[in-house]
Design an enzyme around this catalytic site. Structure first.
Site, PDB file in Angstrom:
ATOM      1  CB  SER A 176      40.400  64.813  72.473  1.00  9.31           C
ATOM      2  OG  SER A 176      41.552  64.361  73.104  1.00  9.31           O
ATOM      3  CG  HIS A 222      46.969  63.875  70.982  1.00  7.31           C
ATOM      4  ND1 HIS A 222      47.420  64.622  72.044  1.00  7.31           N
ATOM      5  CD2 HIS A 222      45.717  63.516  71.290  1.00  7.31           C
ATOM      6  CE1 HIS A 222      46.472  64.706  72.964  1.00  7.31           C
ATOM      7  NE2 HIS A 222      45.425  64.034  72.524  1.00  7.31           N
ATOM      8  CG  HIS A 272      48.958  67.090  77.096  1.00  6.21           C
ATOM      9  ND1 HIS A 272      49.002  66.464  75.870  1.00  6.21           N
ATOM     10  CD2 HIS A 272      47.711  67.604  77.220  1.00  6.21           C
ATOM     11  CE1 HIS A 272      47.820  66.602  75.281  1.00  6.21           C
ATOM     12  NE2 HIS A 272      47.016  67.287  76.073  1.00  6.21           N
ATOM     13  CD  GLU A 312      40.106  66.145  86.382  1.00  7.69           C
ATOM     14  OE1 GLU A 312      39.160  65.463  85.923  1.00  7.69           O
ATOM     15  OE2 GLU A 312      41.054  66.530  85.684  1.00  7.69           O
ATOM     16  CB  SER A 325      45.765  71.025  77.400  1.00  7.50           C
ATOM     17  OG  SER A 325      44.446  71.170  76.916  1.00  7.50           O
ATOM     18  CG  ASN A 352      34.833  62.792  80.255  1.00  5.41           C
ATOM     19  OD1 ASN A 352      35.656  63.218  79.447  1.00  5.41           O
ATOM     20  ND2 ASN A 352      34.942  62.997  81.548  1.00  5.41           N
TER      21      ASN A 352
END
Ligand code: HPA
Length: 277
Positions: A44, A76, A99, A198, A217, A240
């Protein structure tokens, strides 16, 4: 099995390496470039680097190469490009990352890296978008990965394959990157399985463990790259602040938008680094 993978003979199945050799042969045939020197996986925010690095000699749909799957994530790019750099070296751009969270197994995740090695690549550049843990890393900044913590509880290595991971993310290559931009900070990348982001508690755990950025990744790919003797340069774009560090909820759109916003700048940086390799 070719010479490239000869030293791996005794460890696990030769199947993944045979498939990588098959893929490399198809890449050589379709691109007309017999061997490559450098490979890049563009995550990204990094995709534009491919346009800035040099002259595209050939672009091949990844799905037409043995072992590659179409990408699961919008944004992607699913092509494999051969680029001639101004210094005469050949770069292979892997636009199609599989991934771990897609659930196809680790062999698929690292197939691109092994294929790159089978085409002759000695330097593997792994890039990604990541959440920032360290407060001083602002969204939109690139980070040089100095080490990783692999929280997938998995490995691309099969059998009794004991591979040293000291200096996995080459100190030499990080110093070289800093000759292009001396302000580049090092950071420890923590790979979670995903695809959920998370929890704030998991981000705090990663922080206590010594992590600086979190993503889904790279760590497994870096291990596979080291297994076949490639030198690794890892770069994260902080798209972020990680969950709980930023107080608002995370969204995939935010990650895509931040990637687009920073893309021109960080892709130019990466293109410059590549010409120094
Ligand atoms: N966590 C995991 N992966 C990511 C993040 C994140 O905060 N941002 C971009 N990829």
């Amino acid at each position: 099995m070719s010479k490239i993978f000869e030293n791996l003979h005794n460890h696990g199945s030769s199947e993944p390496f045979d498939l990588a050799l098959e893929a490399a042969a198809v890449i050589a045939e379709k691109t007309g470039v017999a061997s490559h020197d450098i490979a890049l996986t563009l995550g990204s925010g990094w995709a534009k680097a491919a346009d800035l690095m040099g002259e595209t000699v050939a672009s091949v749909p990844a799905a037409s190469i043995p072992g590659f799957l179409p990408p699961a994530v919008e944004g992607h790019v699913a092509s494999i490009r051969s680029i001639l750099l101004p210094n005469g070296k050949h770069a292979l751009v892997l636009g199609a990352r599989t991934h771990y969270y897609e659930g196809h197994g680790v062999r698929r995740v690292v197939h691109g890296v092994r294929t790159a090695a089978a085409t002759g690549v000695k330097t593997m550049i792994l890039t990604n978008g990541a959440g920032g843990i360290r407060e001083t890393i602002k969204p939109g900044s690139p980070v040089l990965i100095s080490d990783h913590i692999n929280l997938t509880a998995d490995s691309p290595l099969e059998g009794a394959t004991f591979v040293d991971l000291t200096d996995l993310y080459s100190h030499r290559l990080r110093e070289l990157a800093r000759t292009v931009d001396s302000t580049l900070e090092d950071g420890v990348y923590v790979q979670f399985r995903g695809p959920h982001y998370e929890t704030p508690a998991e981000v705090q755990m990663a922080k206590v463990m010594g992590g600086h950025v979190v993503g889904m990744s790279t760590a497994l790919e870096a291990i596979a790259a080291r297994q076949v003797g490639m030198e690794v340069l890892g770069l994260s774009l902080v798209t972020n602040l990680a969950a709980g560090i930023q107080k608002t909820p995370l969204s995939h759109q935010e990650v895509i938008d931040a990637g687009r916003e920073a893309e021109g700048r960080i892709s130019a940086l990466l293109a410059q680094i590549v010409t120094k390799l």
